[in-house]
Design a protein around this motif. Structure first.
Motif, PDB file in Angstrom:
ATOM      1  N   ALA A 113      43.379  30.608  41.857  1.00 50.60           N
ATOM      2  CA  ALA A 113      44.365  31.652  42.147  1.00 50.60           C
ATOM      3  C   ALA A 113      44.664  32.474  40.903  1.00 50.60           C
ATOM      4  N   LEU A 114      44.744  31.800  39.755  1.00 53.19           N
ATOM      5  CA  LEU A 114      44.977  32.502  38.501  1.00 53.19           C
ATOM      6  C   LEU A 114      43.813  33.440  38.190  1.00 53.19           C
ATOM      7  N   ALA A 115      42.596  32.956  38.353  1.00 54.78           N
ATOM      8  CA  ALA A 115      41.411  33.801  38.125  1.00 54.78           C
ATOM      9  C   ALA A 115      41.407  34.991  39.070  1.00 54.78           C
ATOM     10  N   GLY A 116      41.780  34.762  40.317  1.00 54.09           N
ATOM     11  CA  GLY A 116      41.820  35.856  41.282  1.00 54.09           C
ATOM     12  C   GLY A 116      42.833  36.913  40.907  1.00 54.09           C
ATOM     13  N   ALA A 117      43.991  36.477  40.406  1.00 51.35           N
ATOM     14  CA  ALA A 117      45.016  37.435  39.989  1.00 51.35           C
ATOM     15  C   ALA A 117      44.539  38.301  38.835  1.00 51.35           C
ATOM     16  N   LEU A 118      43.643  37.754  38.010  1.00 50.58           N
ATOM     17  CA  LEU A 118      43.128  38.484  36.851  1.00 50.58           C
ATOM     18  C   LEU A 118      41.818  39.194  37.150  1.00 50.58           C
ATOM     19  N   ASP A 119      41.385  39.157  38.410  1.00 49.77           N
ATOM     20  CA  ASP A 119      40.150  39.817  38.835  1.00 49.77           C
ATOM     21  C   ASP A 119      38.946  39.269  38.070  1.00 49.77           C
ATOM     22  N   LEU A 120      38.874  37.930  37.980  1.00 47.22           N
ATOM     23  CA  LEU A 120      37.769  37.260  37.324  1.00 47.22           C
ATOM     24  C   LEU A 120      36.877  36.588  38.368  1.00 47.22           C
ATOM     25  N   ARG A 121      35.603  36.485  38.079  1.00 48.74           N
ATOM     26  CA  ARG A 121      34.671  35.792  38.967  1.00 48.74           C
ATOM     27  C   ARG A 121      34.518  34.354  38.484  1.00 48.74           C
ATOM     28  N   CYS A 143      35.068  31.559  33.901  1.00 48.37           N
ATOM     29  CA  CYS A 143      34.970  32.798  34.665  1.00 48.37           C
ATOM     30  C   CYS A 143      34.228  33.881  33.887  1.00 48.37           C
ATOM     31  N   GLU A 144      33.848  34.920  34.613  1.00 52.36           N
ATOM     32  CA  GLU A 144      33.230  36.099  34.015  1.00 52.36           C
ATOM     33  C   GLU A 144      34.016  37.338  34.411  1.00 52.36           C
ATOM     34  N   LEU A 145      34.076  38.311  33.494  1.00 47.93           N
ATOM     35  CA  LEU A 145      34.667  39.606  33.808  1.00 47.93           C
ATOM     36  C   LEU A 145      33.615  40.491  34.463  1.00 47.93           C
ATOM     37  N   ARG A 180      33.687  38.631  27.444  1.00 50.90           N
ATOM     38  CA  ARG A 180      32.824  38.669  28.634  1.00 50.90           C
ATOM     39  C   ARG A 180      33.049  37.457  29.531  1.00 50.90           C
ATOM     40  N   THR A 181      33.330  36.334  28.901  1.00 48.40           N
ATOM     41  CA  THR A 181      33.585  35.103  29.649  1.00 48.40           C
ATOM     42  C   THR A 181      34.946  34.548  29.259  1.00 48.40           C
TER      43      THR A 181
END
Length: 304
Positions: A113-121, A143-145, A180-181
């Motif tokens: 959920a945290l990654a999703g909020a930050l628009d990370l894959r 994650c990746e940007l 980048r990551t």
């Protein structure tokens, strides 16, 4: 309407209690299994302000990420603040269910959920759960940007996307370094520094970073420089409430329960203000490299 026991069974399927850490206190704290549930409220903290919100909303079930009694208790007297929470819940027929470390390691879980909020894959767990044959569960996420950002730009994205708190986002590292990551972990994350180093990411976003572990981490030149981004604990875990509510909504639709599911937007981060120092740093006021102890009447200096 479903019974509480039906809803709890669905929540336990999402976040099995046996996947919680041994020291944790998860599961149902208050509630009659035979009571009907029509409205559910999700929140991070089971504090009085949230319980009062549940009462006003007419909720039958409150689901929180943090436990009410993590270390046990010998009293639920209403003269104590946690006891008053229990009394308010029972008097208003509101059940309380907790999903803590079992939600941290879930797939999807708090860090997803945290990654999703930050628009990370999300690429993989930071610390995989060895009992998961699919390799999707575990603590934190690597994650990746979608495109590289500087540390400064990524911090600005975090400040914009996460709920606003007095702390904001603290940064350790070169603000102009390329990212980048990213490794992310909702809640307190400095116990994961070894895993972050091993992941070889450019930055690590988490919460509750302490002075000494952060200082030692950033001083370790044996590894590539990794920027640290320290957000408020509550802010890194609040996105899970929206994810969890959506999961329960889907279950409700599938079973025809007609639940009304809500997410509290009440900020329960304990810090309420931030005052930036207007004084120059000691290096700017002391001649050369000399040091000077503050006088007995000075309010400068801080203990270790």
């Amino acid at each position: 309407m479903p019974l509480l026991s039906d809803v709890i069974a669905a929540l336990e399927n999402l976040w099995p209690a046996e996947r919680a850490e041994s020291w944790d206190a998860v599961g149902t704290v208050v509630g009659d299994p035979d009571q009907e549930v029509g409205r559910v409220l999700f929140a991070v903290d089971p504090v009085q302000e949230i319980v009062d919100e549940a009462v006003k909303l007419g909720a039958d079930l409150l689901v929180t990420h943090h436990p009410l009694y993590l270390r046990g208790t010998t009293t639920v007297a209403a003269s104590t603040f946690k006891g008053r929470v229990v009394h308010t819940l029972i008097k208003n027929d509101i059940a309380l269910h907790v999903a803590h470390t079992n939600a941290d390691t879930a797939d999807p879980g708090v860090s997803d959920a945290l990654a999703g909020a930050l628009d990370l894959r999300v690429v993989r767990p930071l610390v995989p759960d060895p009992t998961d044959p699919n390799g999707c569960r575990g603590l934190g996420r690597v994650c990746e940007l979608d495109h590289p950002l500087t540390v400064r730009e990524f911090a600005a994205r975090a400040a914009e996307r996460l709920p606003a708190t007095a702390q904001g986002i603290r940064v350790a590292g070169d603000p102009e370094a390329q990212v980048r990551t990213v490794a992310v972990s909702g809640g307190s994350g400095d116990s994961l520094f070894d895993a972050v180093r091993a992941a070889g990411v450019d930055a690590f976003l988490t919460a509750d970073l302490r002075h000494h572990p952060a200082s030692e981490f950033t001083a370790d030149r044996a590894h590539s420089p990794i920027a640290l981004l320290d957000a408020a604990h509550w802010a890194t875990e609040w996105p899970w409430c929206e994810l969890a509510a959506a999961q329960l909504d889907e279950i409700s639709d599938r079973h025809g329960w007609g639940l009304r599911v809500h997410v509290s937007k009440t900020v329960t981060d304990p810090w309420t203000a931030h005052a930036a120092s207007a004084r120059p740093s000691p290096a700017a006021t002391l001649p050369g490299s000399a040091s000077r102890a503050p006088s007995s009447t000075s309010d400068t200096g801080a203990p270790n």
